[in-house]
Structure formats: structure tokens, C-alpha cells
Write an enzyme that holds these catalytic residues in place. Structure first.
Site, PDB file in Angstrom:
ATOM      1  CE  LYS A 175     -23.840  10.200 -21.715  1.00  0.00           C
ATOM      2  NZ  LYS A 175     -24.608  10.053 -20.721  1.00  0.00           N
ATOM      3  CG  ASN A 195     -17.960   7.976 -15.780  1.00  0.00           C
ATOM      4  OD1 ASN A 195     -19.421   8.458 -16.164  1.00  0.00           O
ATOM      5  ND2 ASN A 195     -17.101   8.719 -15.962  1.00  0.00           N
TER       6      ASN A 195
HETATM    7  P1  ADP Z   1     -23.077   7.546 -18.716  1.00  0.00           P
HETATM    8  O1  ADP Z   1     -22.980   6.657 -17.563  1.00  0.00           O
HETATM    9  O2  ADP Z   1     -22.446   8.690 -18.402  1.00  0.00           O
HETATM   10  O3  ADP Z   1     -24.668   7.918 -19.242  1.00  0.00           O
HETATM   11  P2  ADP Z   1     -22.665   6.125 -21.371  1.00  0.00           P
HETATM   12  O4  ADP Z   1     -21.845   5.066 -21.397  1.00  0.00           O
HETATM   13  O5  ADP Z   1     -24.346   6.003 -21.475  1.00  0.00           O
HETATM   14  O6  ADP Z   1     -22.330   6.896 -19.882  1.00  0.00           O
HETATM   15  O7  ADP Z   1     -22.428   7.308 -22.608  1.00  0.00           O
HETATM   16  C1  ADP Z   1     -20.841   7.632 -22.643  1.00  0.00           C
HETATM   17  C2  ADP Z   1     -20.237   6.772 -23.409  1.00  0.00           C
HETATM   18  O8  ADP Z   1     -20.647   7.191 -24.771  1.00  0.00           O
HETATM   19  C3  ADP Z   1     -18.603   7.150 -23.605  1.00  0.00           C
HETATM   20  O9  ADP Z   1     -17.962   6.188 -22.864  1.00  0.00           O
HETATM   21  C4  ADP Z   1     -18.492   6.547 -25.058  1.00  0.00           C
HETATM   22  O10 ADP Z   1     -17.865   5.402 -25.039  1.00  0.00           O
HETATM   23  C5  ADP Z   1     -19.832   6.464 -26.023  1.00  0.00           C
HETATM   24  N1  ADP Z   1     -19.806   7.142 -26.972  1.00  0.00           N
HETATM   25  C6  ADP Z   1     -20.741   6.847 -28.131  1.00  0.00           C
HETATM   26  N2  ADP Z   1     -20.510   7.352 -29.126  1.00  0.00           N
HETATM   27  C7  ADP Z   1     -19.676   8.469 -28.967  1.00  0.00           C
HETATM   28  C8  ADP Z   1     -19.469   9.976 -29.703  1.00  0.00           C
HETATM   29  N3  ADP Z   1     -19.969  10.016 -30.757  1.00  0.00           N
HETATM   30  N4  ADP Z   1     -18.597  10.736 -28.986  1.00  0.00           N
HETATM   31  C9  ADP Z   1     -18.002  10.247 -27.555  1.00  0.00           C
HETATM   32  N5  ADP Z   1     -18.670   9.489 -27.023  1.00  0.00           N
HETATM   33  C10 ADP Z   1     -19.349   8.488 -27.528  1.00  0.00           C
HETATM   34 MG    MG Z   2     -25.828   6.497 -20.248  1.00  0.00          MG
END
Ligand code: ADP
Ligand code: MG
Length: 312
Positions: free
Chosen positions: A274, A16
């Protein structure tokens, strides 16, 4: 002397940072979005030696869609597409950072470099026996059957499925360490790196994708990073995320994080890797591990935002 003392900060930029959910993802949008994290990273270059890694999901998805839509040129394997995205995104990050450093008159100006990076994976590992990572465009059942690759049925339809193996080592770790010591800001391990297998002294690319957070944690360990910051599109970690009783966490210990991971608070395709990456970094001796949004990178480093994962 001064340069030896500056800590090393690794910022892993999520998809993003370039394309926000709901955007078409034009080049103009991508450059505009990048200004948010990059203007902060430019300021941080005064205090830290810097490594930037990044995702490539939407970009590699677009390249796959292009080649599925055209039969007039030979199809390229995934390893080449990942290399292409490292080039295009590396260029965008580097040129945006360069212009921010000039605009903000940041001194000293650190030199920048983007590297094509490979990451070694184990072709005999479990990930290759059962490819689970959906990539590329949504397909109809007929298209899926015709595709010369494994496919997987997702909520939206069929998609190509590839292996998502664990990163074993970053091939260019010595070069990256040297560049950091020479005060370069290094952009590397884009899209989790080009997955390769090692045969004797040679490397061969394989059809797979490596999670960029896990590859970043591996790199962070291998080049002795001090602060590992994962920048995404949420301000930090929540328990019961996206539910009425969701609870934001300022800090979380490794023990708590592992427990919540097992309890299913952090899904596999998004927050899960993450958390795993943050834990792996701290357990390998890293000092600080932070998860926050691309808008709050500087605040989080000051301890004023984001979730910090701590030992214990
Ligand atoms: P990136 O492209 O940064 O790797 P991801 O979409 O893979 O992003 O991961 C981030 C997303 O994780 C957030 O947008 C959120 O919707 C999701 N998410 C799932 N579980 C959680 C959580 N427990 N706390 C925060 N975010 C979460
Ligand atoms: Mg991701």
C-alpha cells in the site's frame, strides 16, 4: 464542461470490504459488509468520476479449496479463477452500488460497468524465478509433495506458492479512460488483474497473482487519477504497529514513508504494498494519496481521517 472538471477518484477496496476477519464469508455477509464503503462511494459519485478496484484473496482462496476438494471436474488454472472472482465481486459491488444510488436518490445517476481486466507482467522477471506468494488452502507435507505446483512452508503449514510479479501496464487502460470520460463508474482490476504476458499482439494468461494495490497505482497513473484512496481494515498508518508504543500518523511524506518502509514498519504481505503504491502514484504526478479504513472513506477525503501521504 462540468463533467470535464470533476476530479477522478480511485478507491481500492481491501478484502475486508467483503469478508471481515473471522467471518465465514457467506454471500449475505459479503453484501452486508459492502454497504459500508459503497454507501459512501454512492455519495462521492456526485462529486467525483469514480474507479473502484478490489482485492480477491478470500474469494480466490475458496475457489482453490473447492477445486482441491473435488476430482470430478477438470481443474482450472489460476487465471480463470481470478477472472471468476472479477465477475462475482464485480457483480456484488455493482449491484450494491446501484441499489445505494437508488436508495439515496442520488442524481445524476451515473451508469456502472464492471470490466474483466488483464494486467501485463514480465514472465522473465525475478518474481517468476522464485514464487513467494502463498495462496489456497493449508496443506500437509504429503499433500504439498503431491501438488503439481511449487509450495512454500508458512507458519500455519504448507501452501501453494505463486509468483507475484510487478504490474507493467493495464491492458484495458484506454477503454477505462473512455468510460470515465463518458461518466461511467468503472469497477476493474479486481484481484490485481488477470496476469498476462504479451507475445506480439496476443496475450496469454500465466499462473501468478498481482498485488491489487500495485495494480491500482499503475492504473491510477495510466488513466490520470487525481485522488488514489486505499480502503482497508485499519484507520491509517502506524509506526511500530501493534506494539505498545504504536504511533498513528495523520500525514507522512514520501521520504519518510520510504525510510519507514526500509526500516520494516510496513510488512510485505499487508501494509508494504500500500505504501509502495501510494509513493508510486505521487511520484508519477498524482495529486492525493490516502490510506484509511472502509468506514472512513468520506472523512478521509475531507481531510478528517486516514493517513495522507504527501510529496516531500
Ligand atoms: P487488504 O485486504 O485491505 O489489502 P491487508 O491485510 O493486506 O488488507 O493490509 C492491512 C493490514 O496491514 C492491517 O489489517 C494491519 O494489520 C496491517 N499492518 C501492518 N503494518 C501496519 C502499519 N504499520 N500500520 C497499519 N497497519 C498495518
Ligand atoms: Mg492486502
Amino acid at each position: 464542461m462540468e463533467k470535464e472538471k470533476r476530479e477522478i477518484l480511485l478507491v481500492a477496496l481491501g478484502g475486508n470490504a467483503l469478508i471481515k476477519k473471522g467471518q465465514a464469508g457467506t454471500v449475505e455477509e459479503q453484501f452486508e459488509n459492502l454497504r459500508v464503503p459503497i454507501s459512501q462511494i454512492a455519495r462521492l459519485s456526485k462529486r467525483y468520476r469514480l474507479i473502484i478496484t478490489h482485492g480477491n484473496g478470500p474469494q480466490v482462496g475458496n475457489l482453490l479449496l473447492k477445486q482441491e476438494s473435488c476430482d470430478r471436474v477438470p481443474k482450472l488454472p489460476l487465471e480463470i479463477l481470478v477472472a471468476q472472482t472479477q465477475g462475482q465481486i464485480g457483480y456484488m459491488i455493482e449491484s450494491t452500488l446501484d441499489s445505494e444510488i437508488m436508495k439515496q436518490r442520488i442524481t445524476p445517476q451515473r451508469p456502472l460497468v464492471s470490466l474483466i481486466s488483464y494486467v501485463v507482467v514480465d514472465e522473465k522477471g525475478p518474481a517468476f524465478r522464485n514464487p513467494t506468494k502463498p495462496i489456497g488452502p493449508i496443506l500437509t507435507e504429503d499433500e504439498a509433495i503431491a501438488l503439481p505446483h511449487p509450495t512454500i512452508k508458512t507458519k500455519k503449514g504448507y501452501r501453494r506458492a505463486v509468483a507475484s510479479p510487478k504490474p507493467i501496464t493495464i491492458v484495458e487502460k484506454r477503454e477505462i479512460s473512455k468510460l470515465i470520460d463518458m461518466d461511467f463508474i468503472v469497477v476493474c482490476c479486481g484481484g490485481g488483474g488477470i496476469p498476462v504476458i504479451r507475445e506480439g499482439r496476443s496475450f496469454y494468461g500465466v499462473d501468478a497473482v498481482i498485488d491489487k494495490d500495485l495494480a491500482s497505482a499503475k492504473l491510477a497513473k495510466e488513466v490520470n487519477v487525481d485522488i488514489f484512496l486505499i480502503a482497508t481494515d485499519v484507520r491509517g498508518i502506524f509506526l511500530n504497529y501493534d506494539r505498545p508504543d504504536q504511533k498513528y500518523l495523520n500525514t507522512i511524506t514520501v521520504t519518510e514513508a520510504s525510510r519507514y518502509l526500509n526500516e520494516g514498519h510496513f510488512p510485505e504481505g499487508s501494509m508494504g504494498p500500500k505504501i509502495e503504491a501510494a509513493i508510486e502514484f505521487l511520484e508519477g504526478g498524482g495529486k492525493r494519496s490516502i490510506i484509511t479504513s472502509i468506514a472512513t472513506i468520506e472523512d478521509a477525503i475531507e481531510g478528517k481521517g486516514g493517513t495522507e501521504i504527501i510529496r516531500g
